[in-house]
Enzyme design. Structure first.
Site, PDB file in Angstrom:
ATOM      1  N   TYR A 154      28.647   0.583  21.838  1.00 52.86           N
ATOM      2  CA  TYR A 154      29.078   0.040  20.544  1.00 52.86           C
ATOM      3  C   TYR A 154      30.339  -0.806  20.682  1.00 52.86           C
ATOM      4  O   TYR A 154      30.553  -1.754  19.940  1.00 52.86           O
ATOM      5  CB  TYR A 154      29.297   1.187  19.563  1.00 52.86           C
ATOM      6  N   LYS A 161      34.388  -1.087  12.992  1.00 46.55           N
ATOM      7  CA  LYS A 161      34.072  -0.055  12.001  1.00 46.55           C
ATOM      8  C   LYS A 161      35.303   0.787  11.676  1.00 46.55           C
ATOM      9  O   LYS A 161      35.492   1.221  10.535  1.00 46.55           O
ATOM     10  CB  LYS A 161      32.934   0.834  12.500  1.00 46.55           C
TER      11      LYS A 161
END
Length: 255
Positions: A154, A161
């Protein structure tokens, strides 16, 4: 009587009928809401086509969250379809491939900046652009992927995020006096078009169904969409700055 009867909602991120945002729009309409969608560029026609698959075909207004011109025009464009907004859904995220899939250390600032602008700063930009149409009792709801951890592959999207989650708290602080709630839903891995573009996404979702107490179906966006709809409703009048986990309970388990 539906959960969202009479609500007027702006929903971003409808690209395919597999999109979480599509199912938010569908459930919202089923629960009595009027929905306006956003899209831009080459995706605009695709969103217009997908919008016709909703229970009630929804209008689509142009919005590129990195365009100051589009942001400045948003209230007017949305105002052509509804006279006010009771809710806004932020389902926007993007990071170049160069900062995903194990490229954390080699990621360059220009690409990292793109990820942060599109995936995190855009929450503030969208909320401020829609603010003239929102009043007391309105809600902004966004989608995140639990940013407390460093997930495999990620990389800089995970950092984005984390910035998104922080942004939501500051927005909750600053929009709260106007009666506007800001919350996020942290979903487990869902096989949307965006997720499939993450190199090695299957590594992130691996083992999730076994480790989540309630199990998890990465092909089913419905639980996440229902949570977003609930936060848009009047049933959470005193909840803001929150991250609601919809992941089968995975987040609460030890490793």
């Amino acid at each position: 009587m539906g959960l969202l009867d009479g609500k007027k909602l702006l929903i971003t991120g409808v690209l395919m009928d597999s999109s979480i945002a599509f199912h938010v729009a569908r459930i919202a309409q089923e629960q009595g809401a009027q929905v306006v969608l956003t899209s831009f560029g080459r995706q605009l026609r695709l969103t217009e086509t997908i919008a016709k698959r909703l229970p009630v075909p929804a209008p689509v207004v142009e919005l590129d969250v990195t365009s100051q011109e589009d942001l400045a025009a948003l209230a007017g464009r949305v105002g052509g379809h509804v006279d006010a907004l009771d809710g806004v859904v932020h389902s926007i995220g993007f990071a170049p491939q160069s900062v995903l899939g194990g490229n954390f250390l080699s990621g360059q600032w220009a690409d990292v900046a793109t990820a942060l602008e599109v995936s995190a700063y855009s929450l503030k930009a969208l909320a401020v652009a829609a603010q003239p149409l929102m009043g007391r009792g309105s809600a902004v709801v966004g989608l995140t992927f639990d940013a407390r951890y460093a997930w495999p592959v990620y990389d800089w999207m995970g950092v984005a995020k984390a910035a998104l989650e922080a942004t939501s708290r500051y927005l909750a602080r600053d929009l709260g006096p106007e009666g506007i709630r800001v919350n996020l839903v942290s979903a487990g891995p869902v096989r949307t078009t965006a997720a499939k573009s993450i190199p090695g996404f299957e590594v992130m979702e691996g083992g999730w169904p076994e480790r989540a107490p309630l199990g998890w179906d990465s092909h089913d966006p419905e639980p996440t969409a229902r949570a977003v709809a609930a936060l848009l409703s009047d049933w959470f009048p005193a909840t803001t700055g929150e991250v609601v986990h919809v992941d089968g309970g995975f987040h609460a388990m030890g490793f």
